[in-house]
Design an enzyme around this catalytic site. Structure first.
Site, PDB file in Angstrom:
ATOM      1  N   GLN A  94       0.528  -1.130   0.010  1.00  0.00           N
ATOM      2  CA  GLN A  94      -0.061   0.041   0.075  1.00  0.00           C
ATOM      3  C   GLN A  94       0.973   1.271  -0.156  1.00  0.00           C
ATOM      4  O   GLN A  94       1.873   1.325   0.868  1.00  0.00           O
ATOM      5  CB  GLN A  94      -0.830   0.330   1.235  1.00  0.00           C
ATOM      6  CG  GLN A  94      -1.930   1.083   1.215  1.00  0.00           C
ATOM      7  CD  GLN A  94      -3.058   0.970   2.491  1.00  0.00           C
ATOM      8  OE1 GLN A  94      -3.050   0.051   3.080  1.00  0.00           O
ATOM      9  NE2 GLN A  94      -3.884   1.929   2.416  1.00  0.00           N
ATOM     10  N   VAL A  96      -0.623   4.392  -0.866  1.00  0.00           N
ATOM     11  CA  VAL A  96      -1.612   5.556  -0.328  1.00  0.00           C
ATOM     12  C   VAL A  96      -2.681   4.956   0.752  1.00  0.00           C
ATOM     13  O   VAL A  96      -3.166   4.372   0.459  1.00  0.00           O
ATOM     14  CB  VAL A  96      -2.575   6.250  -1.336  1.00  0.00           C
ATOM     15  CG1 VAL A  96      -3.297   7.358  -1.218  1.00  0.00           C
ATOM     16  CG2 VAL A  96      -1.798   6.525  -2.710  1.00  0.00           C
ATOM     17  N   HIS A 100      -8.595   1.795  -1.086  1.00  0.00           N
ATOM     18  CA  HIS A 100      -8.945   1.983  -2.711  1.00  0.00           C
ATOM     19  C   HIS A 100      -8.866   0.476  -3.224  1.00  0.00           C
ATOM     20  O   HIS A 100      -8.009  -0.339  -3.079  1.00  0.00           O
ATOM     21  CB  HIS A 100      -8.127   2.833  -3.310  1.00  0.00           C
ATOM     22  CG  HIS A 100      -6.592   2.993  -3.238  1.00  0.00           C
ATOM     23  ND1 HIS A 100      -5.902   3.113  -2.321  1.00  0.00           N
ATOM     24  CD2 HIS A 100      -5.779   2.250  -4.301  1.00  0.00           C
ATOM     25  CE1 HIS A 100      -4.547   2.708  -2.452  1.00  0.00           C
ATOM     26  NE2 HIS A 100      -4.544   2.258  -3.510  1.00  0.00           N
ATOM     27  N   ILE A 101      -9.444   0.317  -4.286  1.00  0.00           N
ATOM     28  CA  ILE A 101      -9.798  -0.940  -4.950  1.00  0.00           C
ATOM     29  C   ILE A 101      -9.137  -0.833  -6.478  1.00  0.00           C
ATOM     30  O   ILE A 101      -9.672   0.177  -6.941  1.00  0.00           O
ATOM     31  CB  ILE A 101     -10.852  -1.441  -4.986  1.00  0.00           C
ATOM     32  CG1 ILE A 101     -11.641  -1.846  -3.557  1.00  0.00           C
ATOM     33  CG2 ILE A 101     -11.051  -3.039  -5.724  1.00  0.00           C
ATOM     34  CD1 ILE A 101     -13.048  -1.938  -3.580  1.00  0.00           C
TER      35      ILE A 101
END
Length: 106
Positions: A94, A96, A100-101
């Site tokens: 990850q 950020v 989110h996807i």
């Protein structure tokens, strides 16, 4: 002291321009600026949740909404198949820290 907003929060608040593919009251979908496939979308909840570890029971409707949106987005992009990725934590890749996807398809 208020924590610094993520780049995704800044996109949601229109502080940073981005190519928005879809938006509703719960999430925003943008094209990834560094695509790993012909179609590479990011489905981002408007609620800032850092990682999957930070989900709370009240987030189940939000996450379900995003999951149900994925096939609709894929079809709107002309895809008949796709893959998804959710990176969680630094060791999970990850970058950020705002859930989110990734939706990827060729």
């Amino acid at each position: 002291m208020t924590p610094e907003k993520s780049i995704f929060s800044k996109i949601i608040d229109r502080e940073i321009p981005s190519e928005i593919v879809y938006e509703d009251e719960k999430c925003i979908v943008i094209n990834d600026i560094n695509p790993k496939a012909r179609i590479h979308l990011l489905v981002i909840p408007k609620k800032p949740i850092a990682t999957l570890f930070d989900l709370a029971p009240e987030d189940k409707d939000l996450m379900g909404h995003m999951m149900l949106l994925l096939p609709q987005l894929a079809q709107s992009q002309g895809l008949d198949g796709f893959k998804t990725q959710i990176h969680t934590g630094e060791s999970g890749g990850q970058e950020v820290f705002h859930i989110h996807i990734h939706l990827l398809g060729n």
